[in-house]
Every structure is written in C-alpha cells, then in structure tokens.
Design a protein around this motif. Structure first.
Motif, mmCIF file in Angstrom:
data_model
loop_
_atom_site.group_PDB
_atom_site.id
_atom_site.type_symbol
_atom_site.label_atom_id
_atom_site.label_comp_id
_atom_site.label_asym_id
_atom_site.label_seq_id
_atom_site.Cartn_x
_atom_site.Cartn_y
_atom_site.Cartn_z
ATOM 1 N N ALA A 134 -25.617 -26.372 -80.941
ATOM 2 C CA ALA A 134 -24.469 -25.480 -81.139
ATOM 3 C C ALA A 134 -24.535 -24.244 -80.247
ATOM 4 O O ALA A 134 -23.754 -23.313 -80.422
ATOM 5 C CB ALA A 134 -24.393 -25.062 -82.606
ATOM 6 N N THR A 135 -25.424 -24.253 -79.298
ATOM 7 C CA THR A 135 -25.613 -23.102 -78.415
ATOM 8 C C THR A 135 -24.325 -22.740 -77.673
ATOM 9 O O THR A 135 -23.458 -23.584 -77.420
ATOM 10 C CB THR A 135 -26.730 -23.405 -77.394
ATOM 11 N N GLY A 137 -21.693 -33.593 -80.038
ATOM 12 C CA GLY A 137 -22.886 -33.570 -80.865
ATOM 13 C C GLY A 137 -22.524 -33.619 -82.337
ATOM 14 O O GLY A 137 -21.345 -33.631 -82.714
ATOM 15 N N ARG A 138 -23.550 -33.637 -83.182
ATOM 16 C CA ARG A 138 -23.321 -33.664 -84.634
ATOM 17 C C ARG A 138 -22.529 -32.450 -85.107
ATOM 18 O O ARG A 138 -21.777 -32.526 -86.077
ATOM 19 C CB ARG A 138 -24.663 -33.704 -85.359
ATOM 20 N N VAL A 153 -26.806 -43.925 -97.150
ATOM 21 C CA VAL A 153 -25.809 -43.836 -96.081
ATOM 22 C C VAL A 153 -24.782 -42.783 -96.478
ATOM 23 O O VAL A 153 -24.239 -42.827 -97.596
ATOM 24 C CB VAL A 153 -25.120 -45.192 -95.856
ATOM 25 N N HIS A 154 -24.513 -41.845 -95.581
ATOM 26 C CA HIS A 154 -23.562 -40.791 -95.900
ATOM 27 C C HIS A 154 -22.821 -40.345 -94.644
ATOM 28 O O HIS A 154 -23.207 -40.667 -93.527
ATOM 29 C CB HIS A 154 -24.270 -39.609 -96.559
ATOM 30 N N SER A 155 -21.772 -39.586 -94.851
ATOM 31 C CA SER A 155 -20.925 -39.150 -93.746
ATOM 32 C C SER A 155 -21.480 -37.905 -93.085
ATOM 33 O O SER A 155 -22.301 -37.178 -93.654
ATOM 34 C CB SER A 155 -19.508 -38.874 -94.244
ATOM 35 N N SER A 156 -21.008 -37.655 -91.856
ATOM 36 C CA SER A 156 -21.394 -36.465 -91.095
ATOM 37 C C SER A 156 -20.160 -35.975 -90.346
ATOM 38 O O SER A 156 -19.549 -36.726 -89.578
ATOM 39 C CB SER A 156 -22.518 -36.805 -90.114
ATOM 40 N N ARG A 157 -19.791 -34.678 -90.589
ATOM 41 C CA ARG A 157 -18.592 -34.096 -89.994
ATOM 42 C C ARG A 157 -18.954 -32.782 -89.318
ATOM 43 O O ARG A 157 -19.382 -31.842 -89.976
ATOM 44 C CB ARG A 157 -17.533 -33.801 -91.060
ATOM 45 N N GLY A 158 -18.755 -32.695 -88.028
ATOM 46 C CA GLY A 158 -18.985 -31.442 -87.333
ATOM 47 C C GLY A 158 -17.905 -30.426 -87.650
ATOM 48 O O GLY A 158 -16.783 -30.783 -88.043
#
Length: 766
Positions: free
Chosen positions: A89-90, A513-514, A542-547
């Motif tokens: 996140a830089t 990226g994530r 198993v799970h979701s990932s949202r940036g």
C-alpha cells in the motif's frame, strides 16, 4: 506523507551484533509497526488500511496463511503482516522514468532490499532483445509478444507457468486452466520449495495432503509440539493461539536447533498482560536438536510408546490403520545411542518429552521448513504421522497434523489445480466442464523447470507473482538457466531480483495487490462493479478478500484479467472457454470452480457469508482415510540424518525477522540481536573457536557436494550464537547459492536448504 525510497544501496557487510532476545512482540513491535506504516503509507492511509487487514469485510493479509478466528481483534495483524501491507500500500511508485534512469545492469547490482523499497510498478514494461533497459509498453502489445512467443514453440511443454502463493483462488484456477488448454502441465509453484514434502507424506499416510486441525483444535489441545518452525519470526499470529492454548492448560514442546524468542516468551501487544506484565512463557520443554535429527527423535519416541503398557490406542490402531506390525518392528529396533548422536539431545530430555506425550490425550504436531527441506524430509513427516496415529491423535478434537503454510493462499493454489502432477479425477472434471482434453503427462516442478531452462528444453517462463530467482536454490545455475530463456514474464506489484535476471526478452506486468480495490468498468450503460477474490488459509478455511484502496496506477490489471486476456490472445477462437466472461465477473469463475473442485459446491453463496466456509477433510471430519488401503498408513522408513565430516558444519538457511520469504523489509533481525546487515553466519562459539574464527571475524561459506563444485557465499560475519553444536545458520536468499540444484528431498524433490554441509574459509573480500 510517506518518505522517499532509499537513493543508494545501504552497506550490508558490517552489521552490529547484540545478545539475542528472549521474548517476542510487545511495545517494541507496536512501535516498529507504526514507524514502517508511516514511512510507506502516511498516517491516515495506514490507519484506513490496517484496520481492514484480515477482517471479514476486508482483505486477506498478503503475508502468512495463519487463520483468523470467528471473533477478531480490531488490529488483526502482526508486525510482519503490517510490513507486508505497508510495502504493497506504499505511496512510492516505480514509473517508466525510473527504468529509464536505471539500466538492467544497475538493477542487477542492487540488493533485494533496495529493489523492494522503490515502490509499486505502474505500467507494463518491456525489455527488447539486446536492449539495456526496460521501456513502457501497452497491454495489447505485451499480450501480443507473449502470445507470439508461445505459438512459436515446438511444444507446449517448452513453456513454464510458475505461481506464487499469494495468487487468489480465482487467478490460480484460470492460470492452470489456460496452461492445460494450451497443452502443458508445467505448473511449478512455491509449494515445490516448501511444503511439498508435507503433501507427499500426508497424502500417502492419511489420504489428503493438508493439515487436519482447526484453530479451535489448537485452543483445546493438551500438548502442542512445534518442530522445525520459528513462529515469532515467520508466523507471529500463531503465538496468540499458543498463548490461548497455554491458558487452557496445554503443554508446549519446541524442537529447534536455534532458541526462538517467541517460544520463550510472548508479549502479546493486544493485551495488558503482554504489554505491562511481561507476557507469557510458552515453552514447557525446549529440545535443541541437531539439524535433521527429527526423524530419529520421533522414531525413538514411537519405540518407547509402543513398549509402554497402555501407550498405544489399540482400538484406533485396529479399526483405522494399516501396517502397524511392520512399523512396530522397525520402531522397536530404534537405538538410544544412535538417537542421542543424531539429535544431540540427552536421555533425560527425550524421557521428559515421552512423559508429556503419554500424559496427553489430545496432541498436535506443528511443523514448517525445518522438517520439509531435507533429503529425508518425507520420511520424517511420515514418522510424525506414526507418532500421532499411535495414540489416536488424528480425527480427534484438539489433535492432529498441522503443517504451517507460509505464503497466503499457497494451499489454495494447490487446491485450484496448480500442480505439475494433477490427479486424473481433477483432469476428468476439467474436461467435462470445459470440453477440451487436458494433457495427462506430468509436467515440471521448480527444480525440473530450472533444469529444463538450463538444458534448452523450456524457452518461455511466465511467473504469476513471486521472486523465482531469489527463492530457488543454486543461484548461479538458476540465473544462467533463466538467461537462456527466449522470454521471461513476471506479473508483479514491486521490483525484485527476478526482474533483473531475464531471458533474451522480458516483460513486467503490473497487477493489483490485495489492498487495491478491483473495479470492473461496465459497458452498455451498466454500473461499475467491485470484484472480490478468495483465498484458503493454512487450516482449510476459504474466505473472501476485498481491497479498499485506489489502485497504485490506472494502468494496472488484476491477475484474473491478465490471465484471461493472455488466454484470448494466445488461444483465440480455438478456445472452448469464455475468457471474456471470466474477466468481467469473477463470480462466473467461482461457478465453474464449484463444478470442478470437490468441496466448493455452491461456492458463491457460501463465500458470501462473513468468515467464509471450511473445506471438508475426511480424516478430521469422519476418521475416514482416502488412501490406497482405505486406512491411515503406518510407515517404516529407515532412519536417516545428516552426517558431517570433521571440520565442517551443517548449515540451515532461514529468514531474519525483517523479511518475509525473499521480501526484505529491513536489515535488522531484532530477536537474534542483528542490526544493519544480513551477511552473518550464526555459529556455536565452541565450534567457531575450534575452526579458528573469532566472534566478529569474516568468513566465506563454501558448500560441499558430491559434484565437487565449490559454491561460495563470500564475506559473512561470524556471530557467536547459541546454536546446536556442529550446526550453523544464515539468511536466504544470500545463501541460496550454496544449495546444490540436485540436493533435494526424496519423493517430493524439495530443495534440501536446511541441511547444507559447509566449510568456513578466511574471507578475502572483507
């Protein structure tokens, strides 16, 4: 505002050394986390981002794969996780102007730390044949280059498709689908270098190559054995699970050639006890074993359990296992003197471990690379399984096998079909669902991929994430092999060593990226949609990932979009797959996964629930073992352990506290007392003195292998350290050069990076 990246590469050959620490985390970890986050992101951005890490409505940490419980702390991350997030996140950016100012030769001379600190890559970059630097290129042109190179191959098997653990389930499924429709099973991945030995051993013995425990099991165990693993450095959030288990009455044994600060005492930064009251001592017993002696240790423990009246769970063994008699005969032959020599332990220490094992009804064994990266790694893990089977500790609450995966979603990538030796049933399902005949012959793993590039049998290398050159063994051989490729392609967020070691032509494809919000631009007047991806943690959830952040550049594409567009450019109208549909809506990918991969039925609906869902695991859930015998298999491999010539040491490669895999966050290893450098070798003082090296002197590390080649890592500072006698340790990737390409584990072919015979020579470079 975030600070600028370093202009010059820092000096790394003059580290400061202090005594090692005896506790992990605490206020110091909080302070360091805040500092790194502010430097990379700025205060406001850091706060907004870190509060979403590992939350049910947030994004999965791009670091380790340790699971989260149902109830989560507002700061559900560790110091190293915060570093991983901060670097992604830089606010720092690597633009085309950067590449114009830094020719390839300049990048090749930089350290991995310096490269990673430059920031996020903003545009696709292309290195034409004969050019000395990368230049900006459009996405369309990039896909044209790759597609033309792939179509020109004499065979699909001349292409390699490598995958890093951080790749999402959706992207991994698409990549293996594209590779197999293209016509190859050449799908090497980072599992080949880490837990392949675990998968090989567990598939043979219990029928599934994954761990059998949940986070709740950890909290309910009577005994937890942590073998060949450094949780405080590599999986810090595991320490809070051990702390909770300890509070519930569990005993903990750690088995390690090096003392581990986090296992000695954990100062939980999220509790008053951790911050103000000195934290929690975790170890009840520390077995400081010789490198590679773990199989001998567990074999002797198994002998003693077999010979103890009431030690064996006879009902479980009779109803659920196969091969007990042959195993028991081998166990009874275990020799005390040989075991003491192999392990470096005392009889009293082993007897204490036995007493704790016999007193426990619910035992978990956790392990990582310290067990998996040896020639006899698979046999060692089989012996761990024997140890658990003897007392019925698989398929019981609070008990089981726990291989602790490193990279986030490395386990999910394998579940999605990233494997060079796919099961026929998986290929059958692909063929039924997509209407093409996938190849049935086995492909190349990581080591065989390097050999194929070296020998001219592979010509195109495509990497979805990771740092292949930095992560692999035998650095000089690997780099020479990569340079023989006609095209190397890296899908990346940041720079690393692999971008500087290229084929005749090279591409860098910058990806989301994530932490980045993934917005699909609509067409025909419809609304834009925000996509999410999914991951599988180390324990099968198993799970979701949202940036939640605006992407680092408008020129970035997501990993699923990159694969879909590459497939369309390469396969064209001949493809039976609707790749455009997949790019538009990842839910369509999950619908197809649900019909191909067992355990993912009704995928979209189940993953929409907060926290996701758990995959089935027959040994854990039903005490059913899907092996060739239909039962859990005892095994009786001969006991092996490394033997070292006089005047030599057995070296293990390891991470510092300031790194994650090959990503270097800084030049300190706080827990081991190292500051401002990485070229150090940790040696027992008595060994060092016998070899003629003073504390603070400099040495070249030279590995010895049957091929007679001198593999040399020059200019390492000797640090007197409380290692096991005859053993030493040094950081990778700096010491990967010492690991011979053909020094691998039997069966799994994993590089034997934890048992390298080295000699110390006076350094001429410092």
């Amino acid at each position: 505002m975030a600070t600028k990246p370093p202009d010059g590469d820092p000096v790394q050959d003059a580290p400061q050394v202090a005594p090692p620490k005896h506790a992990a985390a605490g206020l110091t970890a909080i302070g360091y986390t805040a500092l790194v986050a502010q430097q990379q992101m700025g205060v406001a951005r850091a706060t907004r981002t870190l509060l979403k890490v590992n939350q049910k409505d947030g994004f999965d940490c791009p670091g380790c794969a340790w699971p989260e419980g149902d109830k989560r702390h507002v700061a559900e991350f560790c110091e190293n996780g915060a570093k991983a997030v901060a670097e992604e996140a830089t606010l720092r950016r690597v633009t085309p102007d950067f590449f114009a100012a830094h020719p390839l030769a300049d990048l090749a001379g930089r350290s991995g730390y310096w490269l990673g600190q430059q920031g996020r890559i903003t545009q696709p970059m292309y290195l034409p044949e004969g050019a000395d630097r990368y230049e900006a290129v459009t996405w369309e042109r990039a896909f044209e280059i790759i597609a033309a190179e792939l179509k020109a191959l004499d065979s699909p098997d001349e292409a390699l498709f490598y995958t890093s653990g951080r790749t999402s389930n959706e992207a991994a499924f698409l990549l293996q689908l594209f590779a197999r429709e293209f016509g190859t099973n050449n799908l090497p991945d980072c599992s080949n270098m880490c837990h392949e030995s675990s998968g090989s051993a567990l598939t043979e013995t219990i029928g599934i190559g994954k761990g059998s425990v949940s986070l709740e099991d950890m909290h309910q165990a009577d005994l937890i054995i942590v073998a060949g693993q450094n949780p405080g450095t590599n999986h810090p959030r595991m320490l809070s699970a051990l702390e909770q288990a300890k509070a519930a009455g569990a005993k903990i044994i750690s088995v390690n050639p090096l003392p581990e600060a986090g296992m000695e005492r954990f100062k939980n930064p999220q509790t008053a006890k951790g911050l103000a009251l000195g934290g929690q001592a975790l170890n009840d017993l520390f077995l400081q074993i010789r490198i590679g002696g773990d199989q001998a240790l567990f074999r002797l423990l198994n002998k003693l359990i077999v010979e103890t009246e009431g030690g064996v769970d006879e009902l479980f063994v009779r109803e659920h296992t196969h091969g007990y008699e042959e195993f028991a005969a081998a166990a009874r032959a275990a020799d005390w003197d040989e075991t003491l020599a192999a392990t470096g332990l005392t009889r009293a220490e082993i007897e204490q471990a036995l007493s704790m094992a016999l007193a426990s009804r619910r035992t978990i064994v956790c392990w990582a690379m310290g067990l998996t990266q040896h020639k006899h790694a698979v046999a060692t893990i089989r012996e761990v399984v024997n140890f658990l089977l003897l007392r019925g500790n698989i398929g019981r609450t609070g008990a089981g096998v726990c291989p602790v995966r490193g990279h986030s979603n490395v386990q999910g990538d394998r579940t999605m079909g990233i494997f060079e030796r796919p099961a026929p049933a998986f290929l059958d399902a692909l063929e039924k669902e997509f209407g093409f005949a996938p190849p049935r012959h086995h492909g190349y793993d990581v080591v065989r991929s390097i050999e194929a590039l070296r020998d001219g049998k592979a010509k195109v290398f495509f990497a979805m994430g990771g740092n292949f050159v930095g992560a692999t063994p035998d650095t000089e051989v690997t780099e020479a092999a990569m340079r023989r490729a006609s095209l190397t392609v890296h899908v990346s967020t940041k720079l690393n060593r692999s971008h500087a070691v290229t084929g005749r032509r090279a591409l860098i494809l910058p990806t989301l990226g994530r932490t980045d919000k993934d917005v699909r631009k609509s067409t025909r007047g419809k609304k834009d949609t925000v996509q999410f991806v999914t991951v599988e943690d180390s324990m099968g959830l198993v799970h979701s990932s949202r940036g939640n952040l605006k992407p680092a550049s408008p020129h970035l594409l997501s990993e699923p979009a990159i694969v879909a567009r590459l497939a369309r450019a390469t396969l064209g109208a001949d493809s039976t797959v609707d790749w455009e549909e997949f790019e538009k809506d990842y839910a369509t990918i999950r619908d197809r996964i649900a019909r191909v991969v067992p355990g993912f039925e009704d995928f979209n609906a189940r993953v929409a629930k907060p926290g996701g869902f758990r995959l089935p695991h027959a040994p854990r859930d039903e005490r059913r073992f899907p092996t060739a015998t239909g039962k859990a298999n005892f095994t009786a491999a001969p006991v092996e352990y490394p033997t070292v010539p006089e005047g030599r040491l057995l070296l293990q490669t390891l991470r510092s506290h300031d790194q994650y895999n090959t990503t270097i966050y800084g030049l300190d290893d706080r827990y081991r007392g190292i500051k401002g450098g990485r070229r150090v070798v940790l040696v027992n003082p008595e060994d060092a003195r016998e070899l003629g090296f003073a504390d603070g002197s400099y040495t070249d590390l030279v590995s010895e292998w049957k091929d007679g080649v001198d593999r040399r890592a020059p200019g390492f500072r000797v640090v007197y350290y409380p290692t096991t006698r005859g053993c030493a340790a040094a950081y990778y990737p700096e010491t990967n050069v010492l690991v011979p390409l053909d020094s691998t584990a039997d069966t799994s072919n994993t590089p034997a990076s934890k048992s390298v015979i080295v000699r110390l020579e006076q350094s001429a470079t410092v």
